[in-house]
Design a protein around this motif. Structure first.
Motif, mmCIF file in Angstrom:
data_model
loop_
_atom_site.group_PDB
_atom_site.id
_atom_site.type_symbol
_atom_site.label_atom_id
_atom_site.label_comp_id
_atom_site.label_asym_id
_atom_site.label_seq_id
_atom_site.Cartn_x
_atom_site.Cartn_y
_atom_site.Cartn_z
ATOM 1 N N GLN A 1 0.613 -0.983 0.618
ATOM 2 C CA GLN A 1 -0.116 -0.068 0.438
ATOM 3 C C GLN A 1 0.759 1.206 -0.153
ATOM 4 O O GLN A 1 0.579 2.864 -0.765
ATOM 5 N N ASP A 2 1.639 1.153 0.739
ATOM 6 C CA ASP A 2 3.074 2.095 0.682
ATOM 7 C C ASP A 2 3.377 2.613 -0.604
ATOM 8 O O ASP A 2 3.702 3.820 -0.801
ATOM 9 N N ALA A 3 4.255 2.095 -1.485
ATOM 10 C CA ALA A 3 4.299 1.845 -2.405
ATOM 11 C C ALA A 3 3.602 2.182 -3.458
ATOM 12 O O ALA A 3 4.011 2.540 -4.536
ATOM 13 N N GLY A 4 2.195 2.242 -3.004
ATOM 14 C CA GLY A 4 1.722 2.545 -4.068
ATOM 15 C C GLY A 4 0.754 2.107 -5.307
ATOM 16 O O GLY A 4 0.603 2.343 -6.623
ATOM 17 N N VAL A 5 0.958 0.755 -4.852
ATOM 18 C CA VAL A 5 0.718 -0.574 -5.969
ATOM 19 C C VAL A 5 -0.561 -0.300 -6.436
ATOM 20 O O VAL A 5 -1.315 -0.657 -5.652
ATOM 21 N N PRO A 6 -1.095 -0.339 -7.701
ATOM 22 C CA PRO A 6 -1.651 -0.586 -7.948
ATOM 23 C C PRO A 6 -2.648 -2.326 -7.881
ATOM 24 O O PRO A 6 -2.459 -3.150 -7.674
ATOM 25 N N ASP A 7 -4.291 -1.631 -7.374
ATOM 26 C CA ASP A 7 -5.077 -2.281 -7.092
ATOM 27 C C ASP A 7 -5.102 -3.785 -8.245
ATOM 28 O O ASP A 7 -5.008 -5.028 -8.088
ATOM 29 N N GLN A 8 -4.928 -3.640 -9.452
ATOM 30 C CA GLN A 8 -4.643 -5.035 -11.275
ATOM 31 C C GLN A 8 -3.598 -5.692 -10.672
ATOM 32 O O GLN A 8 -3.738 -6.329 -10.701
ATOM 33 N N ALA A 9 -2.176 -4.401 -10.099
ATOM 34 C CA ALA A 9 -1.019 -5.571 -10.143
ATOM 35 C C ALA A 9 -1.465 -6.111 -8.456
ATOM 36 O O ALA A 9 -0.600 -7.055 -8.035
ATOM 37 N N GLN A 10 -1.681 -5.458 -7.246
ATOM 38 C CA GLN A 10 -1.298 -6.696 -6.484
ATOM 39 C C GLN A 10 -2.652 -7.284 -6.114
ATOM 40 O O GLN A 10 -2.341 -8.449 -5.729
ATOM 41 N N ALA A 11 -3.246 -7.157 -7.367
ATOM 42 C CA ALA A 11 -4.161 -9.154 -7.287
ATOM 43 C C ALA A 11 -3.720 -9.681 -8.491
ATOM 44 O O ALA A 11 -3.246 -10.806 -8.053
ATOM 45 N N GLN A 12 -2.473 -9.337 -9.538
ATOM 46 C CA GLN A 12 -1.708 -10.258 -9.416
ATOM 47 C C GLN A 12 -0.611 -11.024 -8.674
ATOM 48 O O GLN A 12 -0.302 -12.043 -8.358
ATOM 49 N N LEU A 13 -0.324 -10.196 -8.042
ATOM 50 C CA LEU A 13 0.643 -10.238 -6.199
ATOM 51 C C LEU A 13 0.105 -11.076 -5.792
ATOM 52 O O LEU A 13 0.876 -12.582 -4.962
ATOM 53 N N PHE A 14 -0.673 -11.022 -5.617
ATOM 54 C CA PHE A 14 -1.645 -11.827 -4.418
ATOM 55 C C PHE A 14 -2.712 -12.946 -4.713
ATOM 56 O O PHE A 14 -3.497 -13.949 -4.121
ATOM 57 N N GLY A 15 -1.996 -13.377 -5.756
ATOM 58 C CA GLY A 15 -3.226 -14.092 -6.670
ATOM 59 C C GLY A 15 -3.208 -14.850 -8.180
ATOM 60 O O GLY A 15 -3.136 -15.809 -8.170
ATOM 61 N N GLY A 16 -3.091 -14.067 -8.516
ATOM 62 C CA GLY A 16 -3.414 -13.717 -10.315
ATOM 63 C C GLY A 16 -2.042 -13.780 -10.603
ATOM 64 O O GLY A 16 -2.227 -14.922 -11.756
ATOM 65 N N THR A 17 -1.079 -14.257 -10.500
ATOM 66 C CA THR A 17 0.461 -14.222 -11.047
ATOM 67 C C THR A 17 -0.137 -16.002 -10.699
ATOM 68 O O THR A 17 0.863 -17.133 -11.607
ATOM 69 N N ALA A 18 0.214 -16.760 -9.783
ATOM 70 C CA ALA A 18 -0.010 -17.826 -8.650
ATOM 71 C C ALA A 18 -1.167 -19.008 -9.843
ATOM 72 O O ALA A 18 -0.534 -19.793 -10.412
#
Length: 257
Positions: free
Chosen positions: A232-249
């Motif tokens: 959140q502090d790094a300003g990662v967009p929601d779409q990118a967060q969705a990749q990190l927290f599940g989409g990529t896996a």
């Protein structure tokens, strides 16, 4: 769908030999899905990927039985990947073995992702392996196992940038808590997580916990809160967060909805 892409389960009464439990006193008891489930529920995690903890076919059968029990599956559950383990703990020679490299080519041709465990001192040979077998879907475990406690990104960052630039490998954002020291705080982990995001992008990063090994230095709740704050502090967009927290896996391991 939020996914924790690296957890282990074991029951000491089983016949397979879990080296982590044998070697580390704090891990010498059972770790079961029932113990992890409430932790994942609090974090909003929808599913997990169970990773091999012993180089023993009997453990694979044990994990398959767990999957059948948990999901009450009537069909044969699929394996979503293979974890490559050195014959000796962190033996560097296996990254350059030509016979193994041919095996990875065969696995890559079948589209099966391969998880790799390596120390940060071995990232050069790891990168050479990945570039030498480009058809393989490679996943580097635990952020390349950096010396987080030192705060010195140094050669780890240089090697990871080379892997990011020269290969298509993916990286699990995990294993940092265990190497951060007993007094770690969110800021201890921040530069390492930010470096991974900057160098690989969230589309090549996979959130994971490495539970229960991470419990040696923290709790699941603390790790989840820390990674959320850093992102959140790094300003990662929601779409990118969705990749990190599940989409990529989901994409790498071919997971359904």
């Amino acid at each position: 769908m939020k996914i924790d892409a690296h957890v282990h389960f074991w029951e000491l009464g089983e016949t397979h030999n879990i080296w982590s439990a044998r070697k580390i006193g704090g891990l010498q008891h059972d770790f079961t899905p029932q113990m992890l489930q409430p932790l994942c529920a609090r974090a909003g995690i929808d599913g997990v990927i169970v990773v091999q903890a012993a180089t023993d076919p009997r453990e694979t059968a044990y994990m398959v039985r767990l999957a059948q029990d948990i999901a009450r599956l009537r069909d044969i559950p699929k394996l979503c990947g293979i974890r490559a383990h050195p014959p000796k703990e962190f033996d560097p020679s296996w990254f350059t073995d030509p016979g193994l490299r041919q095996s990875y080519r065969v696995i890559g041709a079948h589209g099966v992702p391969v998880d790799f465990l390596a120390n940060c001192t071995q990232l050069g040979p790891v990168c050479d392996l990945f570039t030498g077998v480009p058809e393989m879907t490679a996943v580097l475990n635990h952020g390349g196992r950096p010396f987080v406690m030192t705060g010195e990104l140094g050669k780890w960052r240089t090697d990871m940038q080379r892997i990011a630039k020269d290969t298509g490998a993916y990286v699990k954002v995990s294993g940092l808590v265990e190497r951060a020291g007993v007094e770690w705080q969110t800021d201890t982990l921040r530069p390492w997580v930010e470096a991974l995001i900057e160098d690989f992008g969230c589309e090549r990063l996979i959130f994971a916990s490495n539970w229960p090994v991470m419990t040696l230095m923290g709790t699941y709740d603390l790790w989840w809160a820390a990674i959320q704050e850093i992102v959140q502090d790094a300003g990662v967009p929601d779409q990118a967060q969705a990749q990190l927290f599940g989409g990529t896996a989901a994409r790498v391991y071919g997971l359904g909805g």
